[in-house]
Motif scaffolding. Structure first.
Motif, PDB file in Angstrom:
ATOM      1  N   GLN A  74       0.798  -1.221   0.000  1.00 36.62           N
ATOM      2  CA  GLN A  74       0.000   0.000   0.000  1.00 36.62           C
ATOM      3  C   GLN A  74       0.836   1.278   0.000  1.00 36.62           C
ATOM      4  N   PHE A  75       2.006   1.232   0.623  1.00 31.96           N
ATOM      5  CA  PHE A  75       2.784   2.459   0.783  1.00 31.96           C
ATOM      6  C   PHE A  75       4.192   2.382   0.193  1.00 31.96           C
ATOM      7  N   GLY A  76       4.677   1.185  -0.032  1.00 32.72           N
ATOM      8  CA  GLY A  76       6.055   1.054  -0.480  1.00 32.72           C
ATOM      9  C   GLY A  76       7.004   1.235   0.677  1.00 32.72           C
ATOM     10  N   GLN A  77       7.230   2.487   1.061  1.00 36.31           N
ATOM     11  CA  GLN A  77       8.080   2.800   2.195  1.00 36.31           C
ATOM     12  C   GLN A  77       7.342   3.714   3.167  1.00 36.31           C
ATOM     13  N   ILE A  78       7.792   3.679   4.419  1.00 38.66           N
ATOM     14  CA  ILE A  78       7.234   4.569   5.434  1.00 38.66           C
ATOM     15  C   ILE A  78       8.368   5.324   6.115  1.00 38.66           C
ATOM     16  N   ASP A  79       7.999   6.297   6.931  1.00 38.52           N
ATOM     17  CA  ASP A  79       8.986   7.180   7.553  1.00 38.52           C
ATOM     18  C   ASP A  79       9.361   6.779   8.966  1.00 38.52           C
ATOM     19  N   GLY A  80       8.467   6.089   9.657  1.00 36.07           N
ATOM     20  CA  GLY A  80       8.779   5.802  11.045  1.00 36.07           C
ATOM     21  C   GLY A  80       7.917   4.708  11.635  1.00 36.07           C
ATOM     22  N   ILE A  81       8.398   4.156  12.759  1.00 31.58           N
ATOM     23  CA  ILE A  81       7.704   3.129  13.533  1.00 31.58           C
ATOM     24  C   ILE A  81       7.688   3.581  14.979  1.00 31.58           C
ATOM     25  N   ILE A  82       6.528   3.506  15.609  1.00 37.14           N
ATOM     26  CA  ILE A  82       6.435   3.735  17.047  1.00 37.14           C
ATOM     27  C   ILE A  82       5.941   2.443  17.685  1.00 37.14           C
ATOM     28  N   ASN A  83       6.829   1.766  18.401  1.00 37.26           N
ATOM     29  CA  ASN A  83       6.498   0.516  19.088  1.00 37.26           C
ATOM     30  C   ASN A  83       5.913   0.844  20.453  1.00 37.26           C
ATOM     31  N   ASN A  84       4.585   0.891  20.493  1.00 35.72           N
ATOM     32  CA  ASN A  84       3.885   1.289  21.713  1.00 35.72           C
ATOM     33  C   ASN A  84       3.078   0.158  22.338  1.00 35.72           C
ATOM     34  N   ALA A  85       2.717  -0.868  21.571  1.00 34.71           N
ATOM     35  CA  ALA A  85       1.857  -1.940  22.083  1.00 34.71           C
ATOM     36  C   ALA A  85       2.476  -2.584  23.312  1.00 34.71           C
ATOM     37  N   ALA A  86       1.648  -2.781  24.336  1.00 34.51           N
ATOM     38  CA  ALA A  86       2.156  -3.364  25.576  1.00 34.51           C
ATOM     39  C   ALA A  86       1.000  -3.835  26.443  1.00 34.51           C
ATOM     40  N   ILE A  87       1.275  -4.832  27.253  1.00 30.56           N
ATOM     41  CA  ILE A  87       0.412  -5.142  28.390  1.00 30.56           C
ATOM     42  C   ILE A  87       0.788  -4.127  29.455  1.00 30.56           C
ATOM     43  N   SER A  88      -0.085  -3.161  29.671  1.00 22.73           N
ATOM     44  CA  SER A  88       0.319  -1.958  30.394  1.00 22.73           C
ATOM     45  C   SER A  88       0.051  -2.007  31.892  1.00 22.73           C
ATOM     46  N   GLN A  89      -0.590  -3.064  32.381  1.00 23.35           N
ATOM     47  CA  GLN A  89      -0.792  -3.187  33.826  1.00 23.35           C
ATOM     48  C   GLN A  89       0.489  -3.723  34.458  1.00 23.35           C
ATOM     49  N   PRO A  90       1.192  -2.916  35.238  1.00 25.13           N
ATOM     50  CA  PRO A  90       2.497  -3.354  35.728  1.00 25.13           C
ATOM     51  C   PRO A  90       2.448  -4.351  36.879  1.00 25.13           C
ATOM     52  N   HIS A  91       1.323  -4.414  37.602  1.00 27.00           N
ATOM     53  CA  HIS A  91       1.305  -5.189  38.833  1.00 27.00           C
ATOM     54  C   HIS A  91       0.828  -6.624  38.603  1.00 27.00           C
ATOM     55  N   HIS A  92       1.325  -7.533  39.419  1.00 26.14           N
ATOM     56  CA  HIS A  92       0.926  -8.934  39.362  1.00 26.14           C
ATOM     57  C   HIS A  92       0.980  -9.519  40.768  1.00 26.14           C
TER      58      HIS A  92
END
Length: 253
Positions: A74-92
């Motif tokens: 769809q785009f060929g190339q892109i300018d950047g990646i932001i790796n944000n996905a996370a299991i964000s609840q820190p406590h266990h």
């Protein structure tokens, strides 16, 4: 005029949603991925121009490979990646009861996921492109019973400087470590308390952060103005990690 094309993971709520809105408002095209189908549907219904959504588990390599092929078509190339996905609840549970399955899942999403996204999507970055990983100040300081989250975020900081050396000079890699960022208005249901006056006041900056604070820094790191910056960590916490805190009545030596 569109400024660029970027990929943001964990896009459907919280910090990822806030950053996506920020970049769309600044004329970026955003490919947004998330594992939460219901949250993706709500976001899709909002009809935000310039946003393309993909349902994806970032810890599954075959799915990430399929994402890379989709972006290339769809785009060929892109300018950047932001790796944000996370299991964000820190406590266990306390460490003695910490299930191995929880430990492995947190590391799979929060650490292996950014590695896989970078592995398969970085080849599509334009020369001078940028990867930004989202870690946490919890990589440096902890509360009880947060081993999996802290370990994953600490590993992400190390992964950042390793990739910066491996992928340079064509691709720059940096990491942002947020402190308290208020995302209460960016969740489908209230998951975090709205910061109180005391919460704001304890920060040297006078307030808790918001998603735009992180997004603005990410936008700078994506830009050509940051072309000499790679392998670095940026802590954005309103000064909290530099503030000395003592028990009541205690004083510094």
């Amino acid at each position: 005029m569109k400024q660029g094309k970027i990929l943001i993971t964990g896009v459907a709520q919280g910090l990822g949603l806030g950053m996506s809105r920020y970049f769309l408002q600044h004329n970026y095209q955003v490919v947004g991925v998330d594992i939460d189908k219901d949250a993706l549907t709500r976001l899709d219904d909002a009809g935000l121009p310039g946003l393309q959504l993909v349902h994806l588990d970032v810890s599954e390599e075959t799915s990430v490979q399929a994402l890379s092929r989709l972006i290339e078509r769809q785009f060929g190339q892109i300018d950047g990646i932001i790796n944000n996905a996370a299991i964000s609840q820190p406590h266990h549970e306390p460490l003695a009861q910490l299930p191995l399955s929880h430990w492995q899942r947190v590391l799979a999403v929060n650490l292996t996921g950014p590695m896989l996204i970078s592995k398969h999507v970085a080849p599509l970055l334009k020369p001078g492109g940028s990867i930004i990983n989202i870690a946490s100040t919890r990589a440096h300081q902890s509360e009880p019973d947060s081993e999996a989250y802290a370990a994953a975020k600490g590993g992400l900081i190390a992964l950042t400087h390793a990739m910066a050396i491996s992928l340079g000079p064509d691709v720059r890699v940096n990491v942002i470590s947020p402190g308290w960022i208020d995302v209460s208005r960016l969740q489908p249901t209230p998951m975090e308390p709205v910061p109180s006056r005391h919460d704001h006041g304890q920060h040297p900056a006078g307030r808790v952060g918001d998603a735009d604070d992180v997004a603005a820094l990410a936008r700078f790191l994506l830009s050509d103005e940051a072309s000499f910056i790679t392998g670095q960590e940026y802590i954005i916490d309103g000064g909290m990690s530099k503030r000395m805190i003592y028990p009541d009545g205690a004083t510094a030596d």
